[in-house]
Design a protein around this motif. Structure first.
Motif, PDB file in Angstrom:
ATOM      1  N   TYR A   1     -13.294  63.600  -0.571  1.00  0.00           N
ATOM      2  CA  TYR A   1     -13.171  64.512  -1.710  1.00  0.00           C
ATOM      3  C   TYR A   1     -11.922  65.376  -1.568  1.00  0.00           C
ATOM      4  O   TYR A   1     -11.724  66.012  -0.529  1.00  0.00           O
ATOM      5  CB  TYR A   1     -14.420  65.383  -1.815  1.00  0.00           C
ATOM      6  CG  TYR A   1     -15.669  64.552  -1.944  1.00  0.00           C
ATOM      7  CD1 TYR A   1     -16.057  64.029  -3.172  1.00  0.00           C
ATOM      8  CD2 TYR A   1     -16.421  64.216  -0.811  1.00  0.00           C
ATOM      9  CE1 TYR A   1     -17.168  63.221  -3.285  1.00  0.00           C
ATOM     10  CE2 TYR A   1     -17.537  63.411  -0.922  1.00  0.00           C
ATOM     11  CZ  TYR A   1     -17.904  62.911  -2.155  1.00  0.00           C
ATOM     12  OH  TYR A   1     -19.010  62.103  -2.254  1.00  0.00           O
TER      13      TYR A   1
ATOM     14  N   LEU B   1     -15.863  67.864  -4.327  1.00  0.00           N
ATOM     15  CA  LEU B   1     -15.483  67.691  -5.733  1.00  0.00           C
ATOM     16  C   LEU B   1     -14.456  66.572  -5.835  1.00  0.00           C
ATOM     17  O   LEU B   1     -13.401  66.624  -5.193  1.00  0.00           O
ATOM     18  CB  LEU B   1     -14.878  68.985  -6.291  1.00  0.00           C
ATOM     19  CG  LEU B   1     -15.702  70.273  -6.128  1.00  0.00           C
ATOM     20  CD1 LEU B   1     -14.967  71.454  -6.755  1.00  0.00           C
ATOM     21  CD2 LEU B   1     -17.084  70.122  -6.737  1.00  0.00           C
ATOM     22  N   ASP B   2     -14.755  65.565  -6.641  1.00  0.00           N
ATOM     23  CA  ASP B   2     -13.803  64.461  -6.811  1.00  0.00           C
ATOM     24  C   ASP B   2     -12.992  64.608  -8.085  1.00  0.00           C
ATOM     25  O   ASP B   2     -12.248  63.710  -8.469  1.00  0.00           O
ATOM     26  CB  ASP B   2     -14.516  63.111  -6.770  1.00  0.00           C
ATOM     27  CG  ASP B   2     -15.643  63.004  -7.792  1.00  0.00           C
ATOM     28  OD1 ASP B   2     -15.731  63.890  -8.669  1.00  0.00           O
ATOM     29  OD2 ASP B   2     -16.419  62.033  -7.715  1.00  0.00           O
ATOM     30  N   ALA B   3     -13.144  65.766  -8.767  1.00  0.00           N
ATOM     31  CA  ALA B   3     -12.390  66.031  -9.987  1.00  0.00           C
ATOM     32  C   ALA B   3     -11.986  67.502 -10.009  1.00  0.00           C
ATOM     33  O   ALA B   3     -12.414  68.296  -9.167  1.00  0.00           O
ATOM     34  CB  ALA B   3     -13.234  65.690 -11.220  1.00  0.00           C
ATOM     35  N   ASP B   4     -11.167  67.875 -10.974  1.00  0.00           N
ATOM     36  CA  ASP B   4     -10.780  69.263 -11.163  1.00  0.00           C
ATOM     37  C   ASP B   4     -12.041  70.140 -11.286  1.00  0.00           C
ATOM     38  O   ASP B   4     -13.041  69.709 -11.875  1.00  0.00           O
ATOM     39  CB  ASP B   4      -9.954  69.361 -12.452  1.00  0.00           C
ATOM     40  CG  ASP B   4      -9.461  70.758 -12.715  1.00  0.00           C
ATOM     41  OD1 ASP B   4     -10.235  71.537 -13.315  1.00  0.00           O
ATOM     42  OD2 ASP B   4      -8.335  71.083 -12.334  1.00  0.00           O
TER      43      ASP B   4
ATOM     44  N   ILE C   1     -13.788  70.274 -14.639  1.00  0.00           N
ATOM     45  CA  ILE C   1     -14.562  69.079 -14.983  1.00  0.00           C
ATOM     46  C   ILE C   1     -15.870  69.058 -14.197  1.00  0.00           C
ATOM     47  O   ILE C   1     -16.937  68.705 -14.715  1.00  0.00           O
ATOM     48  CB  ILE C   1     -13.733  67.803 -14.702  1.00  0.00           C
ATOM     49  CG1 ILE C   1     -12.502  67.779 -15.613  1.00  0.00           C
ATOM     50  CG2 ILE C   1     -14.571  66.545 -14.899  1.00  0.00           C
ATOM     51  CD1 ILE C   1     -11.523  66.667 -15.303  1.00  0.00           C
ATOM     52  N   SER C   2     -15.807  69.462 -12.927  1.00  0.00           N
ATOM     53  CA  SER C   2     -17.009  69.464 -12.097  1.00  0.00           C
ATOM     54  C   SER C   2     -18.013  70.525 -12.533  1.00  0.00           C
ATOM     55  O   SER C   2     -19.224  70.318 -12.442  1.00  0.00           O
ATOM     56  CB  SER C   2     -16.620  69.709 -10.632  1.00  0.00           C
ATOM     57  OG  SER C   2     -15.758  68.691 -10.156  1.00  0.00           O
TER      58      SER C   2
END
Length: 236
Positions: free
Chosen positions: A83, A129-132, A135-136
């Motif tokens: 992540y 978190l794999d996104a901004d 977005i999360s």
């Protein structure tokens, strides 16, 4: 006549409470460090996230192996290496684990967490978190905070010190509340004078931002104070 006296007495009591609150804010406020913030050169952006009842800080996973990091954060960086960003939040062990949202809020647990003599055990939730962050956490209030290299180093060092360690390693105490997350045993004690939002404020204060712990008792107050005095920018 009686109503007038009552109104006058009530107004006096309210005025006294407001004066005491203002005094408490002034006496407990922590100044920023102008050598660290605002950053004078290219900055690393971190995020302060308010979930309504609880706040946390999100920063790049790569920062956990850089200046200021120790064995706890390096272990966590390896464990969450898939992540790019990690969110960290601190709270009372029992209440935090039982309260993923406001809908699960339990006043008995909250009061016990706040007023246990000597404080209660703390835990730190780490979330991959794999996104901004926007977005999360689409429903959260999020601030983008640019920090200097030296400020990030001090923030990371303070974060490192928040973890309890056994044989030099952080202690995993079970799954977190949402997403790919884990709880770790925290250092320090949770009480009404040291709630989760004070912890978050302490991290950004280490990076050079001024904070007011009385205002930061609630996450909304923390967010407003950082926007007003530090110029942190809300993420739309």
């Amino acid at each position: 006549m009686i109503l007038r006296r009552l109104a006058k007495g009530l107004a006096g009591a309210v005025g006294s409470l407001v004066a005491l609150l203002v005094l408490a804010v002034i006496l407990t406020a922590r100044p920023g460090d102008r050598a660290l913030y605002p950053p004078k050169a290219a900055a690393q952006v971190i995020y302060v996230v308010s979930h309504g009842w609880h706040s946390g800080v999100a920063l790049p996973t790569a920062a956990l192996t850089g200046p200021g990091a120790g064995p706890a954060l390096r272990d966590i960086a390896v464990r969450f290496r898939a992540y790019p960003t990690l969110e960290f939040g601190w709270g009372e062990a029992r209440f935090y684990a039982a309260t993923p949202t406001l809908a699960q809020f339990d006043w008995r647990l909250a009061l016990d967490a706040l007023f246990t003599p000597g404080g209660s055990d703390g835990v730190i939730q780490v979330v991959g978190l794999d996104a901004d962050p926007r977005i999360s956490f689409p429903r959260a209030d999020i601030l983008a905070v640019p920090v200097s290299a030296a400020g990030l180093e001090r923030l990371v060092a303070r974060l490192e010190a928040s973890f309890a360690r056994v044989d030099g390693h952080p202690v995993d105490v079970g799954p977190g509340l949402y997403g790919p997350s884990l709880f770790y045993r925290g250092a320090g004690r949770f009480s009404w004078t040291n709630v989760c939002n004070h912890w978050t404020a302490g991290l950004v204060n280490a990076a050079g931002l001024p904070v007011a712990p009385v205002i930061a008792t609630l996450p909304g107050g923390l967010i407003l104070d950082l926007e007003w005095r530090s110029g942190a920018t809300a993420v739309p």
